[in-house]
Design a protein around this motif. Structure first.
Motif, PDB file in Angstrom:
ATOM      1  N   ARG A 216     110.678 -86.186  16.818  1.00  0.00           N
ATOM      2  CA  ARG A 216     111.773 -85.095  16.477  1.00  0.00           C
ATOM      3  C   ARG A 216     112.725 -85.067  17.585  1.00  0.00           C
ATOM      4  NH1 ARG A 216     111.773 -87.489  11.715  1.00  0.00           N
ATOM      5  NH2 ARG A 216     110.193 -87.061  10.549  1.00  0.00           N
ATOM      6  N   LEU A 217     112.186 -84.722  18.761  1.00  0.00           N
ATOM      7  CA  LEU A 217     112.865 -84.322  20.007  1.00  0.00           C
ATOM      8  C   LEU A 217     113.636 -85.826  20.452  1.00  0.00           C
ATOM      9  CD1 LEU A 217     112.075 -81.437  19.729  1.00  0.00           C
ATOM     10  CD2 LEU A 217     111.843 -81.535  22.369  1.00  0.00           C
ATOM     11  N   CYS A 218     112.906 -86.715  20.334  1.00  0.00           N
ATOM     12  CA  CYS A 218     113.649 -88.016  21.223  1.00  0.00           C
ATOM     13  C   CYS A 218     114.186 -88.924  20.100  1.00  0.00           C
ATOM     14  CB  CYS A 218     112.524 -88.801  21.850  1.00  0.00           C
ATOM     15  SG  CYS A 218     110.889 -88.309  22.166  1.00  0.00           S
ATOM     16  N   GLY A 219     113.527 -88.771  18.756  1.00  0.00           N
ATOM     17  CA  GLY A 219     114.165 -89.659  17.704  1.00  0.00           C
ATOM     18  C   GLY A 219     113.583 -91.136  17.626  1.00  0.00           C
TER      19      GLY A 219
ATOM     20  N   ARG B 120     121.345 -70.486  16.532  1.00  0.00           N
ATOM     21  CA  ARG B 120     122.437 -71.455  17.167  1.00  0.00           C
ATOM     22  C   ARG B 120     122.195 -72.713  16.590  1.00  0.00           C
ATOM     23  NH1 ARG B 120     124.402 -70.043  22.717  1.00  0.00           N
ATOM     24  NH2 ARG B 120     126.030 -71.439  22.141  1.00  0.00           N
ATOM     25  N   GLY B 121     120.815 -73.282  16.725  1.00  0.00           N
ATOM     26  CA  GLY B 121     120.530 -74.530  16.421  1.00  0.00           C
ATOM     27  C   GLY B 121     120.624 -74.741  14.965  1.00  0.00           C
ATOM     28  N   ARG B 122     120.490 -73.832  14.226  1.00  0.00           N
ATOM     29  CA  ARG B 122     120.501 -74.134  12.567  1.00  0.00           C
ATOM     30  C   ARG B 122     121.920 -74.223  12.084  1.00  0.00           C
ATOM     31  NH1 ARG B 122     115.682 -69.895  10.899  1.00  0.00           N
ATOM     32  NH2 ARG B 122     113.821 -71.425  10.987  1.00  0.00           N
ATOM     33  N   LYS B 123     122.806 -73.426  12.954  1.00  0.00           N
ATOM     34  CA  LYS B 123     124.164 -73.341  12.677  1.00  0.00           C
ATOM     35  C   LYS B 123     124.900 -74.546  13.083  1.00  0.00           C
ATOM     36  CE  LYS B 123     126.629 -69.674  13.383  1.00  0.00           C
ATOM     37  NZ  LYS B 123     127.029 -68.795  12.306  1.00  0.00           N
ATOM     38  N   LEU B 124     124.354 -75.100  14.142  1.00  0.00           N
ATOM     39  CA  LEU B 124     124.909 -76.359  14.649  1.00  0.00           C
ATOM     40  C   LEU B 124     124.369 -77.662  13.592  1.00  0.00           C
ATOM     41  CD1 LEU B 124     124.579 -76.139  18.341  1.00  0.00           C
ATOM     42  CD2 LEU B 124     126.877 -75.956  17.057  1.00  0.00           C
TER      43      LEU B 124
ATOM     44  N   GLY C  20     120.373 -86.904  23.530  1.00  0.00           N
ATOM     45  CA  GLY C  20     121.173 -86.238  22.586  1.00  0.00           C
ATOM     46  C   GLY C  20     122.110 -85.378  23.215  1.00  0.00           C
ATOM     47  N   ALA C  21     122.687 -84.089  22.841  1.00  0.00           N
ATOM     48  CA  ALA C  21     123.655 -83.317  23.542  1.00  0.00           C
ATOM     49  C   ALA C  21     122.911 -82.464  24.729  1.00  0.00           C
ATOM     50  CB  ALA C  21     124.019 -82.398  22.572  1.00  0.00           C
ATOM     51  N   VAL C  22     123.695 -82.605  25.990  1.00  0.00           N
ATOM     52  CA  VAL C  22     123.100 -82.063  26.945  1.00  0.00           C
ATOM     53  C   VAL C  22     123.621 -80.507  27.099  1.00  0.00           C
ATOM     54  CG1 VAL C  22     122.947 -81.624  29.511  1.00  0.00           C
ATOM     55  CG2 VAL C  22     122.747 -83.963  28.359  1.00  0.00           C
ATOM     56  N   SER C  23     122.915 -79.452  26.990  1.00  0.00           N
ATOM     57  CA  SER C  23     123.403 -78.072  26.966  1.00  0.00           C
ATOM     58  C   SER C  23     124.246 -77.841  28.452  1.00  0.00           C
ATOM     59  CB  SER C  23     122.431 -77.197  26.974  1.00  0.00           C
ATOM     60  OG  SER C  23     122.738 -75.993  27.307  1.00  0.00           O
ATOM     61  N   SER C  24     125.330 -76.995  28.257  1.00  0.00           N
ATOM     62  CA  SER C  24     125.957 -76.644  29.517  1.00  0.00           C
ATOM     63  C   SER C  24     124.941 -75.694  30.211  1.00  0.00           C
ATOM     64  CB  SER C  24     127.320 -76.090  29.256  1.00  0.00           C
ATOM     65  OG  SER C  24     126.854 -74.912  28.090  1.00  0.00           O
ATOM     66  N   ASN C  25     124.212 -75.180  29.821  1.00  0.00           N
ATOM     67  CA  ASN C  25     123.332 -74.258  30.408  1.00  0.00           C
ATOM     68  C   ASN C  25     122.118 -75.012  30.850  1.00  0.00           C
ATOM     69  OD1 ASN C  25     121.904 -71.758  31.148  1.00  0.00           O
ATOM     70  ND2 ASN C  25     121.542 -71.013  29.111  1.00  0.00           N
ATOM     71  N   GLU C  26     122.234 -75.623  31.930  1.00  0.00           N
ATOM     72  CA  GLU C  26     121.004 -76.280  32.535  1.00  0.00           C
ATOM     73  C   GLU C  26     119.905 -75.346  33.033  1.00  0.00           C
ATOM     74  OE1 GLU C  26     120.426 -80.282  33.993  1.00  0.00           O
ATOM     75  OE2 GLU C  26     122.417 -79.997  34.320  1.00  0.00           O
ATOM     76  N   GLY C  27     120.442 -74.243  33.553  1.00  0.00           N
ATOM     77  CA  GLY C  27     119.618 -73.154  33.901  1.00  0.00           C
ATOM     78  C   GLY C  27     118.437 -72.916  32.883  1.00  0.00           C
ATOM     79  N   ALA C  28     118.617 -73.156  31.833  1.00  0.00           N
ATOM     80  CA  ALA C  28     117.590 -72.635  30.836  1.00  0.00           C
ATOM     81  C   ALA C  28     116.501 -73.609  30.796  1.00  0.00           C
ATOM     82  CB  ALA C  28     118.412 -72.938  29.321  1.00  0.00           C
TER      83      ALA C  28
ATOM     84  N   ILE D 166     119.788 -79.602  23.523  1.00  0.00           N
ATOM     85  CA  ILE D 166     118.201 -79.919  23.618  1.00  0.00           C
ATOM     86  C   ILE D 166     117.519 -78.547  23.452  1.00  0.00           C
ATOM     87  CG2 ILE D 166     117.882 -79.698  25.974  1.00  0.00           C
ATOM     88  CD1 ILE D 166     116.145 -82.244  25.441  1.00  0.00           C
ATOM     89  N   GLU D 167     118.214 -77.185  24.149  1.00  0.00           N
ATOM     90  CA  GLU D 167     117.489 -76.085  24.006  1.00  0.00           C
ATOM     91  C   GLU D 167     117.294 -75.851  22.590  1.00  0.00           C
ATOM     92  OE1 GLU D 167     120.341 -76.430  25.402  1.00  0.00           O
ATOM     93  OE2 GLU D 167     121.207 -74.501  25.532  1.00  0.00           O
ATOM     94  N   PHE D 168     118.441 -75.973  21.800  1.00  0.00           N
ATOM     95  CA  PHE D 168     118.334 -75.576  20.444  1.00  0.00           C
ATOM     96  C   PHE D 168     117.445 -76.271  19.789  1.00  0.00           C
ATOM     97  CE2 PHE D 168     123.036 -74.378  21.436  1.00  0.00           C
ATOM     98  CZ  PHE D 168     122.573 -73.018  22.138  1.00  0.00           C
ATOM     99  N   ARG D 169     117.640 -77.851  19.946  1.00  0.00           N
ATOM    100  CA  ARG D 169     116.886 -78.832  19.185  1.00  0.00           C
ATOM    101  C   ARG D 169     115.222 -78.414  19.377  1.00  0.00           C
ATOM    102  NH1 ARG D 169     116.997 -84.585  21.836  1.00  0.00           N
ATOM    103  NH2 ARG D 169     119.238 -83.707  21.963  1.00  0.00           N
TER     104      ARG D 169
END
Lengths: 141, 167
Positions: free
Chosen positions: B26-29, B157-161, A116-124, B121-124
């Protein structure tokens, strides 16, 4: 006026600290913008929560020696009710639901090139060190 | 929070396999990647159990799960994800909804899954841990090694997106 921002999601999840609750409640009484944002967040949250819980595929269950877990992951009365709730996605939740955080009932402790979408903040996304699982970073499959 | 260590690897699989599978799906689909991830996680658990020090077993397990997922993501080449309709096993237990309602629910589920795959992905990850697995912010923070404030922000932020993609 300072708007509530991510306090709104924490409000929905019942994750506000005690000193934040009164501030959020008071602000919501007078701020249309935050109320509208709360409705939108609630609808997104409800959508994800409406996803059905999947059973382990039989082949996987057999491979790992696990029977399907009989204990629900989370409190969901009936899967199709959740789906029906999602069908009403455009219909926002009631004002009562918006102002009273849903208590967590049972809370079992419970990149984008690929997925899916890759975050720009990879450091996270540094891999977390896991004591006792030294193989984790190796990733041999 | 000390939790008793499961006696065997099979206990872990039995107790946590489904949770890990739902998180992974849910993460990989897609079910194949999710199944692979479950096996990888359990393999790592088996390797790590001997050295496990009493503490939060669930926290330890979710850190392993998350690390396995991120390692997998880094390793794989791009390949299209094609979410399949959600299993209907659970739905079949309930006879009330008619076929149209079931189909509508499946389509909506696919839309929501696609929207999940479309957000960073961090939001997902944070949203799935919170709204699919049912973890508290504190538990998520421990699993992703981030402050609770960061978890709160990611969920928000994940929910907003998601909301933007679902309207």
């Amino acid at each position: 006026m300072n708007h509530l921002g991510d306090l709104l999601s924490a409000h929905l999840d019942g994750e506000l600290a005690s000193h934040e609750r009164s501030r959020v409640a008071e602000h919501l009484q007078t701020c249309d913008r935050c109320r509208r944002e709360l409705e939108e967040l609630a609808s997104a949250r409800a959508a994800v929560r409406s996803l059905p819980l999947l059973e382990l595929p039989v082949a996987l269950s057999t491979a790992i020696g696990a029977r399907p877990d009989p204990i629900p992951l989370r409190r969901r009365p009936v899967a199709w009710v959740g789906a029906a709730a999602a069908a009403a996605f455009a219909v926002f939740v009631s004002a009562a639901a918006l102002t009273a955080p849903e208590p967590r009932e049972i809370s079992p402790p419970q990149l984008n090139a690929v997925y899916g979408a890759v975050s720009s903040n990879e450091g996270a996304f540094t891999v977390v060190k896991v004591a006792g699982a030294t193989a984790a970073a190796g990733g041999a499959r | 929070m000390n939790e008793p260590l499961p006696e065997t690897w099979e206990d872990v699989a039995r107790k946590h396999g489904r949770k890990i599978y739902n998180f992974a799906y849910r993460l990989c689909g897609n079910p194949d990647d999710a199944a692979d991830l479950v096996q990888e996680v359990l393999l790592r658990v088996r390797r790590g159990l001997a050295d496990y020090t009493p503490g939060s077993f669930d926290g330890w397990l979710w850190r392993i799960t998350r690390n396995a997922f991120l390692d997998d993501v880094r390793r794989r080449k791009r390949r299209p994800t094609s979410p399949l309709p959600d299993h209907t096993d659970r739905m079949s237990e309930w006879s009330s909804p008619g076929p149209d309602e079931v189909l509508a629910g499946l389509r909506l589920g696919e839309d929501i899954q696609k929207a999940l795959l479309d957000i960073p992905i961090e939001f997902r990850e944070a949203v799935v841990m919170c709204d699919v697995v049912g973890m508290s912010y504190e538990e998520i923070a421990a699993a992703v090694a981030a402050p609770i404030g960061t978890v709160r922000s990611r969920i928000h932020r994940g929910r907003k997106l998601l909301r933007e993609r679902l309207t």
